[in-house]
Write an enzyme that holds these catalytic residues in place. Structure first.
Site, PDB file in Angstrom:
ATOM      1  N   GLY A  12       0.833  -1.203   0.000  1.00  0.00           N
ATOM      2  CA  GLY A  12       0.000   0.000   0.000  1.00  0.00           C
ATOM      3  C   GLY A  12       0.861   1.243   0.000  1.00  0.00           C
ATOM      4  O   GLY A  12       2.075   1.180   0.216  1.00  0.00           O
ATOM      5  N   ASP A  13       0.212   2.369  -0.317  1.00  0.00           N
ATOM      6  CA  ASP A  13       0.875   3.675  -0.251  1.00  0.00           C
ATOM      7  C   ASP A  13       2.016   3.826  -1.255  1.00  0.00           C
ATOM      8  O   ASP A  13       3.016   4.479  -0.974  1.00  0.00           O
ATOM      9  CB  ASP A  13       1.391   3.951   1.173  1.00  0.00           C
ATOM     10  N   GLU A  14       1.877   3.237  -2.428  1.00  0.00           N
ATOM     11  CA  GLU A  14       2.914   3.347  -3.461  1.00  0.00           C
ATOM     12  C   GLU A  14       2.705   4.573  -4.338  1.00  0.00           C
ATOM     13  O   GLU A  14       3.413   4.740  -5.331  1.00  0.00           O
ATOM     14  CB  GLU A  14       2.905   2.105  -4.376  1.00  0.00           C
ATOM     15  N   LYS A  16      -0.295   5.098  -5.824  1.00  0.00           N
ATOM     16  CA  LYS A  16      -1.199   4.611  -6.886  1.00  0.00           C
ATOM     17  C   LYS A  16      -2.149   5.705  -7.332  1.00  0.00           C
ATOM     18  O   LYS A  16      -2.487   5.798  -8.498  1.00  0.00           O
ATOM     19  CB  LYS A  16      -2.082   3.469  -6.361  1.00  0.00           C
ATOM     20  N   LYS A  18      -1.671   8.835  -7.510  1.00  0.00           N
ATOM     21  CA  LYS A  18      -1.002   9.746  -8.430  1.00  0.00           C
ATOM     22  C   LYS A  18      -0.892   9.118  -9.826  1.00  0.00           C
ATOM     23  O   LYS A  18      -1.153   9.764 -10.840  1.00  0.00           O
ATOM     24  CB  LYS A  18       0.393  10.076  -7.884  1.00  0.00           C
ATOM     25  N   GLY A  40      -6.252   6.067   1.189  1.00  0.00           N
ATOM     26  CA  GLY A  40      -6.021   7.502   1.233  1.00  0.00           C
ATOM     27  C   GLY A  40      -5.141   7.866   0.053  1.00  0.00           C
ATOM     28  O   GLY A  40      -3.938   7.678   0.091  1.00  0.00           O
ATOM     29  N   HIS A  41      -5.749   8.305  -1.024  1.00  0.00           N
ATOM     30  CA  HIS A  41      -4.990   8.612  -2.240  1.00  0.00           C
ATOM     31  C   HIS A  41      -4.694  10.106  -2.285  1.00  0.00           C
ATOM     32  O   HIS A  41      -5.588  10.919  -2.484  1.00  0.00           O
ATOM     33  CB  HIS A  41      -5.778   8.181  -3.480  1.00  0.00           C
ATOM     34  N   GLN A 221      -5.393  -0.222  -1.687  1.00  0.00           N
ATOM     35  CA  GLN A 221      -4.593  -1.215  -0.976  1.00  0.00           C
ATOM     36  C   GLN A 221      -3.672  -1.884  -2.004  1.00  0.00           C
ATOM     37  O   GLN A 221      -3.505  -1.349  -3.088  1.00  0.00           O
ATOM     38  CB  GLN A 221      -5.453  -2.250  -0.219  1.00  0.00           C
ATOM     39  N   ALA A 296      -2.040   8.583   5.011  1.00  0.00           N
ATOM     40  CA  ALA A 296      -2.976   9.638   4.627  1.00  0.00           C
ATOM     41  C   ALA A 296      -4.339   9.434   5.285  1.00  0.00           C
ATOM     42  O   ALA A 296      -5.126  10.363   5.402  1.00  0.00           O
ATOM     43  CB  ALA A 296      -3.131   9.662   3.108  1.00  0.00           C
TER      44      ALA A 296
HETATM   45  P1  IMP Z   1      -8.082  -2.671   7.147  1.00  0.00           P
HETATM   46  O1  IMP Z   1      -8.092  -2.664   5.663  1.00  0.00           O
HETATM   47  O2  IMP Z   1      -8.476  -1.369   7.773  1.00  0.00           O
HETATM   48  O3  IMP Z   1      -8.849  -3.834   7.726  1.00  0.00           O
HETATM   49  O4  IMP Z   1      -6.566  -2.905   7.638  1.00  0.00           O
HETATM   50  C1  IMP Z   1      -5.880  -4.132   7.443  1.00  0.00           C
HETATM   51  C2  IMP Z   1      -4.417  -3.871   7.164  1.00  0.00           C
HETATM   52  O5  IMP Z   1      -4.278  -3.268   5.882  1.00  0.00           O
HETATM   53  C3  IMP Z   1      -3.740  -2.928   8.150  1.00  0.00           C
HETATM   54  O6  IMP Z   1      -2.384  -3.329   8.301  1.00  0.00           O
HETATM   55  C4  IMP Z   1      -3.782  -1.593   7.439  1.00  0.00           C
HETATM   56  O7  IMP Z   1      -2.779  -0.709   7.882  1.00  0.00           O
HETATM   57  C5  IMP Z   1      -3.573  -2.038   6.004  1.00  0.00           C
HETATM   58  N1  IMP Z   1      -4.144  -1.099   5.035  1.00  0.00           N
HETATM   59  C6  IMP Z   1      -5.444  -0.982   4.684  1.00  0.00           C
HETATM   60  N2  IMP Z   1      -5.594  -0.036   3.750  1.00  0.00           N
HETATM   61  C7  IMP Z   1      -4.375   0.440   3.507  1.00  0.00           C
HETATM   62  C8  IMP Z   1      -3.884   1.435   2.597  1.00  0.00           C
HETATM   63  O8  IMP Z   1      -4.624   2.071   1.819  1.00  0.00           O
HETATM   64  N3  IMP Z   1      -2.537   1.654   2.627  1.00  0.00           N
HETATM   65  C9  IMP Z   1      -1.704   0.948   3.447  1.00  0.00           C
HETATM   66  N4  IMP Z   1      -2.116   0.022   4.283  1.00  0.00           N
HETATM   67  C10 IMP Z   1      -3.439  -0.235   4.321  1.00  0.00           C
END
Ligand code: IMP
Length: 446
Positions: A12-14, A16, A18, A40-41, A221, A296
């Site tokens: 996550g958070d690469e 995407k 953008k 959070g984009h 994600q 974010a």
């Molecule tokens: P959930 O999706 O809120 O159930 O979280 C499960 C796991 O996925 C946790 O470790 C979160 O930090 C991670 N996670 C969920 N959405 C994101 C994202 O958009 N970016 C990074 N990590 C995420």
């Protein structure tokens, strides 16, 4: 060749958002296919910086329809607020449709998310997942348990009433978690504002494809958080892979022409779970600072680490990437060298190169083997100005070689390099779908 799928290649958070925003310039539909307000984009457009949580980035462009697809779980109240905020900031330029099949995240799901994390910690200290606390897991659990409430029902008060009665009957403890009558009244009020957006979305997309329009499936994600193929149980609850994007949109596989994997030049992870290439200490703090590595959505500081080729090769195969978008290369500018994990050694001496252990604990105990690649200089105004004017040819030579190396190691070419948060801070390297040894990438990297 109309369907392009954008998939996060790490945890996550690469950036995407953008990359999707960049590609959206040529699309007529941008579809989010899974997840919800856990995303959070962050996107910087000329009007300012915006963080989208549930809205697909297509809303930021005139002439584009943003689609909250069937695979999503959406928090109606948060969605209503996100729409209003964007409208007030005059950034809502496209149009929006929300699938009648998308599920609603209710306050009960958010309360259950918190409660489940507490149960995990109380049972085994350290077993919590570090979720975003947005109710994602419980909402998907109800979806697959067939207790969920879809947007098509949410917007009809009588159906909402009936579905809520069933849900509460299935889980009597919900009465203790939230004030149910107040919740129902609030849901009905918000639903009346969202109703004009709620539609069947698949026929609209099929018609667009029949007209040869470009449809972008926006990943949220990432593949390593996939509920089946990620680092279970430290994952989210849907399928942020190319296959998941199809299930979450109703688009058939043969329509897909490109699958773009988005990877940072290093790695980050937020929440719990194994992270073999994690870097701590001063260097870790430096990368966190330079990369602005703070979630974010939750504001949590992200753990940072080096690029992991074992995982990248794995997700490349899993998703069928046809190209890579490499982001945040500027963050590594000015380092002594750029380490990249090329293989793992397991505690019993086995070497792994492209398939990580499926067991999270085993993955936590591998030892990465690093190759150190020559670093590129720190980015400055002069370099970014040249990149804006001249494009890819202005990339520093060590970075060009890094890009070529990634293409060779993964078997797919890097097609985009992003070097800053702004919309224009991306260079296109050209298409080289014959593989990295053929065509543009190799020629360009001389
Ligand atoms: P959930 O999706 O809120 O159930 O979280 C499960 C796991 O996925 C946790 O470790 C979160 O930090 C991670 N996670 C969920 N959405 C994101 C994202 O958009 N970016 C990074 N990590 C995420």
């Amino acid at each position: 060749m109309p369907v392009i799928v954008v998939v996060g290649a790490q945890f996550g958070d690469e950036a995407k958002g953008k990359v999707t925003d960049y590609l959206a310039a040529n699309a007529t539909f941008v579809v989010r296919t899974g997840g919800g307000p856990n995303a959070g984009h962050t996107i910087e457009i000329p009007e300012g910086k915006v963080v989208l949580h549930q809205l697909p980035c297509g809303v930021l462009r005139y002439g584009v329809t943003a689609v909250c697809g069937p695979g999503m779980v959406l928090d109606p109240t948060a969605l209503d607020e996100e729409i209003r905020t964007l409208q007030e900031r005059r950034m809502f330029k496209g149009s929006l449709v929300v699938s009648e099949r998308a599920h609603a995240i209710l306050p009960t799901h958010i309360a259950e998310d918190a409660w489940e994390e507490k149960v995990r910690t109380a049972t085994h200290p350290g077993a919590e997942l570090g979720t975003t606390m947005r109710g994602i897991g419980p909402a998907y659990a109800d979806r697959y348990g067939r207790w969920g409430i879809r947007f098509g029902e949410l917007i009809h008060p009588a159906k909402l009433q009936q579905r809520l009665e069933l849900l509460v009957a299935s889980k009597p403890h919900l009465k203790e978690l939230v004030d149910l009558p107040a919740m129902q009244a609030k849901l009905a009020e918000v639903a009346s504002r969202l109703a004009p957006y709620v539609q069947p979305t698949e026929p609209t997309l099929w018609s667009a494809l029949a007209r040869q329009e470009t449809v972008l499936l926006e990943g949220a994600q990432s593949a390593l958080l996939d509920v089946d193929f990620g680092t279970y149980p430290y994952v989210t609850s849907h399928h942020p892979t190319s296959a998941g994007a199809l299930v979450g949109s109703g688009i058939p596989p043969f329509e897909v022409s490109e699958v773009v994997g988005v990877t940072k030049a290093y790695a980050t992870r937020v929440g719990a779970g194994p992270f073999p290439t994690e870097v701590e200490g001063d260097l870790g703090a430096y990368l966190q600072r330079e990369g602005g590595e703070r979630g974010a959505t939750t504001g949590r500081v992200r753990q940072v680490g080096w690029l992991d080729l074992v995982l990248l090769r794995y997700v490349t195969k899993l998703n069928g990437f046809t190209s890579l978008a490499l982001t945040k290369v500027d963050v590594l500018g000015g380092l002594d060298d750029v380490p990249v994990a090329v293989q793992y050694v397991t505690p019993d001496g086995r070497t792994l190169t492209d398939y990580p252990p499926s067991d999270a604990e085993e993955l936590a105990h591998v030892t990465p083997v690093y190759e150190k690649l020559p670093a590129w200089p720190k980015f400055n105004e002069r370099l970014t100005a040249r990149l804006r004017e001249e494009g890819a040819s202005a990339l520093p030579s060590p970075l060009k070689r890094f890009v070529e190396y990634l293409g060779r190691e993964t078997g797919v070419p890097v097609e985009w390099v992003s070097y800053g948060p702004r919309r224009e801070e991306t260079v296109w390297l050209g298409k080289s779908h014959g593989g990295p040894s053929a065509g543009a990438v190799t020629a360009w990297a001389q």
